[in-house]
Design a protein around this motif. Structure first.
Motif, PDB file in Angstrom:
ATOM      1  N   VAL A  26      -7.048 -10.213   7.497  1.00 55.28           N
ATOM      2  CA  VAL A  26      -8.414 -10.266   8.075  1.00 55.28           C
ATOM      3  C   VAL A  26      -8.883  -9.062   8.363  1.00 55.28           C
ATOM      4  O   VAL A  26      -8.340  -8.344   9.307  1.00 55.28           O
ATOM      5  CB  VAL A  26      -8.395 -11.394   9.217  1.00 55.28           C
ATOM      6  CG1 VAL A  26      -9.770 -11.640   9.445  1.00 55.28           C
ATOM      7  CG2 VAL A  26      -7.641 -12.589   8.919  1.00 55.28           C
ATOM      8  N   ASP A  27     -10.197  -8.712   8.111  1.00 57.41           N
ATOM      9  CA  ASP A  27     -10.670  -7.575   8.257  1.00 57.41           C
ATOM     10  C   ASP A  27     -11.811  -7.615   9.393  1.00 57.41           C
ATOM     11  O   ASP A  27     -12.082  -8.893   9.645  1.00 57.41           O
ATOM     12  CB  ASP A  27     -11.536  -7.189   6.886  1.00 57.41           C
ATOM     13  CG  ASP A  27     -11.729  -5.414   6.935  1.00 57.41           C
ATOM     14  OD1 ASP A  27     -11.343  -4.896   7.884  1.00 57.41           O
ATOM     15  OD2 ASP A  27     -12.388  -5.347   6.064  1.00 57.41           O
ATOM     16  N   ASP A  28     -12.048  -6.667  10.195  1.00 57.61           N
ATOM     17  CA  ASP A  28     -13.055  -6.472  11.221  1.00 57.61           C
ATOM     18  C   ASP A  28     -12.649  -7.706  12.015  1.00 57.61           C
ATOM     19  O   ASP A  28     -13.585  -8.473  12.594  1.00 57.61           O
ATOM     20  CB  ASP A  28     -14.494  -6.986  10.546  1.00 57.61           C
ATOM     21  CG  ASP A  28     -14.674  -5.707   9.598  1.00 57.61           C
ATOM     22  OD1 ASP A  28     -14.232  -4.562   9.622  1.00 57.61           O
ATOM     23  OD2 ASP A  28     -15.559  -6.134   8.392  1.00 57.61           O
ATOM     24  N   VAL A  33      -5.441  -8.072  -0.196  1.00 59.81           N
ATOM     25  CA  VAL A  33      -6.950  -8.637  -0.294  1.00 59.81           C
ATOM     26  C   VAL A  33      -7.323  -8.606   1.289  1.00 59.81           C
ATOM     27  O   VAL A  33      -6.667  -9.227   2.118  1.00 59.81           O
ATOM     28  CB  VAL A  33      -6.936  -9.868  -0.831  1.00 59.81           C
ATOM     29  CG1 VAL A  33      -8.332 -10.478  -0.722  1.00 59.81           C
ATOM     30  CG2 VAL A  33      -6.775  -9.507  -2.435  1.00 59.81           C
ATOM     31  N   GLU A  34      -8.371  -7.898   1.598  1.00 58.23           N
ATOM     32  CA  GLU A  34      -9.108  -7.993   2.855  1.00 58.23           C
ATOM     33  C   GLU A  34     -10.132  -8.892   2.992  1.00 58.23           C
ATOM     34  O   GLU A  34     -11.019  -8.727   2.019  1.00 58.23           O
ATOM     35  CB  GLU A  34      -9.504  -6.482   3.363  1.00 58.23           C
ATOM     36  CG  GLU A  34      -8.385  -5.523   3.506  1.00 58.23           C
ATOM     37  CD  GLU A  34      -8.732  -4.149   4.225  1.00 58.23           C
ATOM     38  OE1 GLU A  34      -9.926  -4.270   4.495  1.00 58.23           O
ATOM     39  OE2 GLU A  34      -7.750  -3.401   4.308  1.00 58.23           O
ATOM     40  N   ILE A  35     -10.087 -10.026   3.543  1.00 57.72           N
ATOM     41  CA  ILE A  35     -11.135 -10.759   3.861  1.00 57.72           C
ATOM     42  C   ILE A  35     -11.690 -10.822   5.059  1.00 57.72           C
ATOM     43  O   ILE A  35     -11.178 -10.305   5.925  1.00 57.72           O
ATOM     44  CB  ILE A  35     -10.550 -12.093   3.309  1.00 57.72           C
ATOM     45  CG1 ILE A  35      -9.489 -12.629   4.417  1.00 57.72           C
ATOM     46  CG2 ILE A  35     -10.028 -12.384   1.929  1.00 57.72           C
ATOM     47  CD1 ILE A  35      -9.104 -14.026   4.433  1.00 57.72           C
ATOM     48  N   VAL A  76      -7.921  -4.202  -1.264  1.00 56.19           N
ATOM     49  CA  VAL A  76      -9.264  -4.123  -1.818  1.00 56.19           C
ATOM     50  C   VAL A  76     -10.154  -5.247  -0.799  1.00 56.19           C
ATOM     51  O   VAL A  76      -9.555  -6.038  -0.332  1.00 56.19           O
ATOM     52  CB  VAL A  76      -9.368  -4.626  -3.034  1.00 56.19           C
ATOM     53  CG1 VAL A  76      -8.661  -3.709  -4.110  1.00 56.19           C
ATOM     54  CG2 VAL A  76      -8.679  -5.915  -3.392  1.00 56.19           C
ATOM     55  N   ASN A  77     -11.135  -4.859  -0.748  1.00 59.90           N
ATOM     56  CA  ASN A  77     -11.955  -5.671   0.110  1.00 59.90           C
ATOM     57  C   ASN A  77     -12.587  -6.702  -0.895  1.00 59.90           C
ATOM     58  O   ASN A  77     -13.214  -6.566  -1.852  1.00 59.90           O
ATOM     59  CB  ASN A  77     -13.321  -4.826   0.861  1.00 59.90           C
ATOM     60  CG  ASN A  77     -12.765  -4.042   2.091  1.00 59.90           C
ATOM     61  OD1 ASN A  77     -12.366  -4.337   2.983  1.00 59.90           O
ATOM     62  ND2 ASN A  77     -12.750  -2.788   1.578  1.00 59.90           N
ATOM     63  N   VAL A  78     -12.871  -8.093  -0.307  1.00 59.96           N
ATOM     64  CA  VAL A  78     -13.124  -9.074  -1.260  1.00 59.96           C
ATOM     65  C   VAL A  78     -14.243  -9.758  -0.430  1.00 59.96           C
ATOM     66  O   VAL A  78     -13.838 -10.340   0.660  1.00 59.96           O
ATOM     67  CB  VAL A  78     -12.027  -9.810  -1.683  1.00 59.96           C
ATOM     68  CG1 VAL A  78     -12.650 -11.295  -2.696  1.00 59.96           C
ATOM     69  CG2 VAL A  78     -10.975  -9.187  -2.934  1.00 59.96           C
ATOM     70  N   LEU A  94      -3.979  -8.191  10.215  1.00 56.86           N
ATOM     71  CA  LEU A  94      -4.839  -8.453  10.905  1.00 56.86           C
ATOM     72  C   LEU A  94      -5.653  -6.959  11.305  1.00 56.86           C
ATOM     73  O   LEU A  94      -5.043  -6.336  11.769  1.00 56.86           O
ATOM     74  CB  LEU A  94      -4.760  -9.247  11.914  1.00 56.86           C
ATOM     75  CG  LEU A  94      -5.801  -9.976  12.868  1.00 56.86           C
ATOM     76  CD1 LEU A  94      -5.375 -11.210  13.754  1.00 56.86           C
ATOM     77  CD2 LEU A  94      -5.906  -8.762  14.527  1.00 56.86           C
ATOM     78  N   LYS A  95      -6.865  -6.890  11.141  1.00 56.61           N
ATOM     79  CA  LYS A  95      -7.409  -5.379  11.462  1.00 56.61           C
ATOM     80  C   LYS A  95      -8.370  -5.593  12.737  1.00 56.61           C
ATOM     81  O   LYS A  95      -9.469  -6.626  12.523  1.00 56.61           O
ATOM     82  CB  LYS A  95      -8.229  -5.062  10.219  1.00 56.61           C
ATOM     83  CG  LYS A  95      -7.282  -4.115   9.166  1.00 56.61           C
ATOM     84  CD  LYS A  95      -8.554  -3.462   8.233  1.00 56.61           C
ATOM     85  CE  LYS A  95      -7.676  -2.338   7.435  1.00 56.61           C
ATOM     86  NZ  LYS A  95      -8.864  -1.944   6.383  1.00 56.61           N
ATOM     87  N   ILE A  96      -8.085  -4.991  13.786  1.00 56.27           N
ATOM     88  CA  ILE A  96      -9.000  -4.833  14.849  1.00 56.27           C
ATOM     89  C   ILE A  96     -10.130  -4.203  14.291  1.00 56.27           C
ATOM     90  O   ILE A  96     -10.220  -2.978  13.962  1.00 56.27           O
ATOM     91  CB  ILE A  96      -8.437  -4.413  16.045  1.00 56.27           C
ATOM     92  CG1 ILE A  96      -6.707  -4.886  16.257  1.00 56.27           C
ATOM     93  CG2 ILE A  96      -9.414  -4.265  17.370  1.00 56.27           C
ATOM     94  CD1 ILE A  96      -6.063  -4.271  17.369  1.00 56.27           C
ATOM     95  N   CYS A 133      -2.701   1.963   1.427  1.00 52.87           N
ATOM     96  CA  CYS A 133      -4.118   2.529   1.642  1.00 52.87           C
ATOM     97  C   CYS A 133      -5.082   1.398   1.613  1.00 52.87           C
ATOM     98  O   CYS A 133      -4.890   0.275   0.841  1.00 52.87           O
ATOM     99  CB  CYS A 133      -4.451   3.472   0.619  1.00 52.87           C
ATOM    100  SG  CYS A 133      -4.250   3.297  -1.112  1.00 52.87           S
ATOM    101  N   GLU A 134      -6.390   1.917   1.646  1.00 52.71           N
ATOM    102  CA  GLU A 134      -7.518   0.899   1.354  1.00 52.71           C
ATOM    103  C   GLU A 134      -8.473   1.400   0.342  1.00 52.71           C
ATOM    104  O   GLU A 134      -8.830   2.691   0.812  1.00 52.71           O
ATOM    105  CB  GLU A 134      -8.328   0.531   2.881  1.00 52.71           C
ATOM    106  CG  GLU A 134      -9.510  -0.386   2.404  1.00 52.71           C
ATOM    107  CD  GLU A 134     -10.495  -0.697   3.676  1.00 52.71           C
ATOM    108  OE1 GLU A 134      -9.663  -0.276   4.866  1.00 52.71           O
ATOM    109  OE2 GLU A 134     -11.116  -1.580   3.621  1.00 52.71           O
ATOM    110  N   ALA A 135      -8.904   0.641  -0.569  1.00 55.64           N
ATOM    111  CA  ALA A 135      -9.862   1.037  -1.607  1.00 55.64           C
ATOM    112  C   ALA A 135     -11.150   0.921  -1.092  1.00 55.64           C
ATOM    113  O   ALA A 135     -11.513  -0.298  -0.797  1.00 55.64           O
ATOM    114  CB  ALA A 135      -9.839   0.396  -2.886  1.00 55.64           C
TER     115      ALA A 135
HETATM  116 MG    MG Z   1     -11.763  -3.337   4.712  1.00 53.42          MG
END
Ligand code: MG
Ligand code: C2E
Ligand code: MG
Length: 701
Positions: free
Chosen positions: A596-598, A566-568, A534-536, A617-619, A475-477
């Motif tokens: 890698v986010d976004d 960690v989502e960067i 978590v998003n950093v 990697l997140k599209i 999951c993502e916080a």
């Molecule tokens: Mg995120």
């Protein structure tokens, strides 16, 4: 009165008379009246007797063989200046000559022969009493004189015309001559204070109360004059040097009201001056401008080159600003292009304010702004470095943009932000239409701080689902802020603000802590395979101890680094490539998963990604949103998926809301999805409820 009434020892009378009969008479009469009497037959005997003990009163027959009475008195007065007793001469005749001589030699009084024996004791008692009173007065006088001498101040008595009657002490060093009697006040005081002195003098006489005023002496020292009437026509005047006191008051004022770095007035002083200027502007129906000036990107200079350079720069900026708003030019000519009074102050950091009062038209402000900007265009140099510094200036006008001090300052500040937002290096007049947004923003910033302190944040968790098995794999916080009045505030609104203000550092730390706490609880409840992302923010990576503190939090919670992801952002990868690569490698080595986010929004090429130790990697949502209707977005998605596979990266599609989107992604073998189609981000308990039903992520499940 027959005896000495008190318990004191009887008064001692020493009598000199060459006639034995008289001596006997003295002994009897005075002895009977309670005196202690000693008699002498001549002057030499008197001197011998005095040498042993001083009498309380001395009676000397004037006519004696050898040393006569006058000689004895003269000798005594000469030899014993402190002789404490009255000396009474007994003269045989009442010739004026004898009386005169008696006083000349220092006699106190005289008695004529024939002596009236019955009255003699009374006469002596009276003499003694008045003489003691006289002695007391003299002692007081001496005390007073000593006191006046000990006082460093200049003290004198003046009459109502301002003529000095008597000087009592002094002089004050550097002040006028000591003997002032007969001179006029004006001669003693600096000429320009003569009026003050006269007024003070009359007020002291009229009111009977202390009057004070201060003045500066030519040498720069400050004196205070105090006047108090001591009779209906005379005034005691005291002049004292208060230079030291004035200097320390000045120093205190300097510390309290001036900025120590630049010497400019500080916020407190500016606020006082602005208040006064506002009152004047209101009376005179004049305009007034408050300019709020902030240096663009000054923080970066400070952070990269250190405070010494930053301070030096601020000083030079202050000087240039000062010169551009000063009333006089360097040769002391009054400049007509500047409305007066103009005041410059430093509020702190790189923020300056300028007050322009007495304005007739707004155009004058434009002129000053132009001057200020021109003053800063020339590069600054410091130890061989050159800097170009540009200002963003906000202007608020009285009465158009506000009538109170607070309003004007706030509006000038807002206008300054508008100038920044419009690309910096410029100026903006306050405009109320743009007001609401920036006002909200300011409120938000303050509330954000408060929320952090009060613990008003929470985390929601959104499942990441494996497309093939349709099971929750993690999951993502996501941060949530439940605002007491505004309700739910989206992280899209406050995270950028937190990043801008630096609040993201404590906030980001809290996110990691809270995530670990929650995850530990879930593990304990049996979901021990669960991982959380978590998003950093990139700002957090500027902390050199980011990894250490993250690891500490993980370990303190009793977790392994492997359960944290960690989502960067893509933009992080594009800043300081070498440094970032090293830092990320360390994260990776510690066992923390990196995503890698976004992805797709940051213009980085896929091959570029190979430089970094990434795992997934997140599209970005924006490509997913329309992929079922827009062929281009669909092509981008499939390309990202295909190339990620080549690079050995896992692919997650975010923002999946529709079955069509899911179908497409499944077809192109996307690994995971995250989106409303499966679940919205959920509070912790709902999330775990869902997991329990679903049976995922749990070895127990
Ligand atoms: Mg995120
Ligand atoms: P993100 O990291 O890309 O997070 C995904 C965002 O997409 C979340 O928005 C999520 O609620 C939303 N989302 C998920 N599925 C769907 C869907 O099917 N449709 C649509 N329309 N949206 C979906 P949220 O929670 O508003 O967060 C926005 C952004 O705020 C996050 O984007 C992230 O960049 C940032 N953020 C959130 N929490 C944190 C945090 O703890 N630290 C940092 N630095 N940033 C955070
Ligand atoms: Mg005689």
């Amino acid at each position: 009165m027959t005896t000495n009434p008190s318990t004191e020892s009887p008064s001692y009378v020493l009598v000199a008379d060459d006639d034995a009969t008289f001596r006997l008479l003295y002994e009897q009469t005075l002895g009977a009246a309670g005196f202690q009497v000693v008699t002498c037959a001549d002057g030499h005997e008197v001197l011998a007797a005095i040498d042993g003990r001083w009498p309380d009163i001395l009676l000397l027959d004037v006519e004696m063989p050898g040393l006569d009475g006058f000689d004895v008195c003269k000798k005594i007065r000469k030899q014993y200046p402190d002789f404490p007793a009255p000396v009474v001469m007994i003269t045989g005749n009442d010739k004026v000559e004898a009386v005169k001589r008696a006083y000349e030699v220092g006699a106190t009084d005289f008695i004529h022969k024939p002596v009236t024996w019955a009255a003699l004791p009374f006469k002596l008692h009276y003499l003694l009493r008045s003489y003691r009173a006289l002695l007391d007065v003299r002692a007081d006088e001496r005390k007073m004189r000593a006191l006046l001498e000990a006082i460093p101040e200049l003290i004198f008595v003046v009459d109502q015309t301002g003529t000095i009657l008597e000087s009592l002490s002094g002089p004050v060093s550097g002040a006028p001559t000591p003997d002032l009697a007969g001179r006029r006040l004006e001669a003693v005081l600096p000429p320009d204070t003569a009026n003050d002195a006269r007024e003070s003098l009359h007020a002291a006489l009229a009111s009977g109360q202390l009057q004070t005023y201060t003045y500066a002496w030519q040498d720069g020292r400050t004196f205070e004059t105090r006047m108090v009437a001591n009779s209906a026509t005379t005034v005691v005047t005291l002049i004292r040097d208060i230079s030291e006191q004035v200097a320390s008051e000045k120093r205190i004022k300097q510390l309290a009201y001036y900025d120590q770095l630049t010497g400019l007035p500080n916020r407190q002083q500016f606020i006082r001056d602005l208040r006064r200027a506002l009152a004047r502007a209101a009376r005179g129906e004049q305009k007034l401008a408050v300019l709020f000036l902030d240096l663009d990107r000054f923080k970066r200079i400070n952070d990269t080159l250190g405070h010494t350079v930053g301070d030096a720069l601020l000083k030079s900026v202050a000087e240039r600003l000062g010169a551009s708003v000063r009333l006089e030019d360097t040769v002391g000519r009054i400049r007509l292009d500047i409305p007066q009074p103009t005041e410059l102050a430093r509020l702190g950091g790189d923020e300056f304010v300028i007050l322009i009062a007495g304005l007739d038209e707004v155009g004058e402000v434009e002129k000053i702004v132009t001057r200020i900007r021109a003053a800063l265009t020339e590069p600054f140099s410091y130890e061989g470095h050159q800097f170009v510094i540009t200002p963003s200036i906000g202007v608020a006008m009285y009465p158009d943009h506000g009538r109170s001090m607070e309003e004007l300052l706030m509006h000038a500040d807002m206008a300054m932000y508008q100038a920044k937002a419009a690309g910096r290096n410029g100026h903006r007049f306050f405009s109320s239409s743009k007001n609401t947004r920036s006002l909200e923003r300011l409120d938000l910033e303050n509330e954000l701080r408060a929320a952090l302190e009060e613990g008003a944040f929470s985390l929601h968790y959104q499942p990441k689902v494996d497309i093939a098995s349709w099971q929750v794999v993690g999951c993502e916080a996501l941060l949530r802020w439940q605002h007491p009045e505004r309700g739910w505030i989206s992280p899209g609104e406050f995270v950028p603000l937190a990043e801008e203000t630096g609040l993201i550092l404590p906030l980001g730390r809290w996110v990691v802590e809270e995530t670990c706490r929650q995850l530990k609880a879930w593990h304990a409840a049996g979901f021990d395979d669960l991982t959380v992302a978590v998003n950093v923010s990139s700002q957090q990576f500027t902390q050199s101890d980011l990894l250490d503190s993250v690891l500490q939090i993980i370990w303190a919670a009793g977790l392994k680094a492997q359960c944290l992801e960690v989502e960067i952002t893509e933009s992080l990868l594009m800043q300081n490539v070498d440094e970032t690569r090293d830092v990320l490698r360390k994260f990776r080595e510690a066992g923390i998963k990196l995503t890698v986010d976004d992805f797709g929004t940051g213009y980085s090429s896929l091959s570029y990604l190979t430089q970094f130790p990434l795992q997934s990697l997140k599209i970005d949502r924006s490509f997913v949103r329309n992929l079922h209707v827009n062929r281009q977005d669909a092509a981008i998605c499939s390309a990202i998926i295909a190339m990620s596979k080549e690079l050995g990266l896992q692919v997650v599609a975010e923002g999946v809301e529709l079955e069509e989107q899911l179908d497409y992604l499944r077809q192109h073998e996307c690994d995971q999805i995250q989106g409303f189609l499966f679940s919205k981000p959920l509070p912790a308990d709902e999330f775990i409820g869902l997991l329990a039903k679903d049976g995922s992520a749990s070895s127990a499940g």
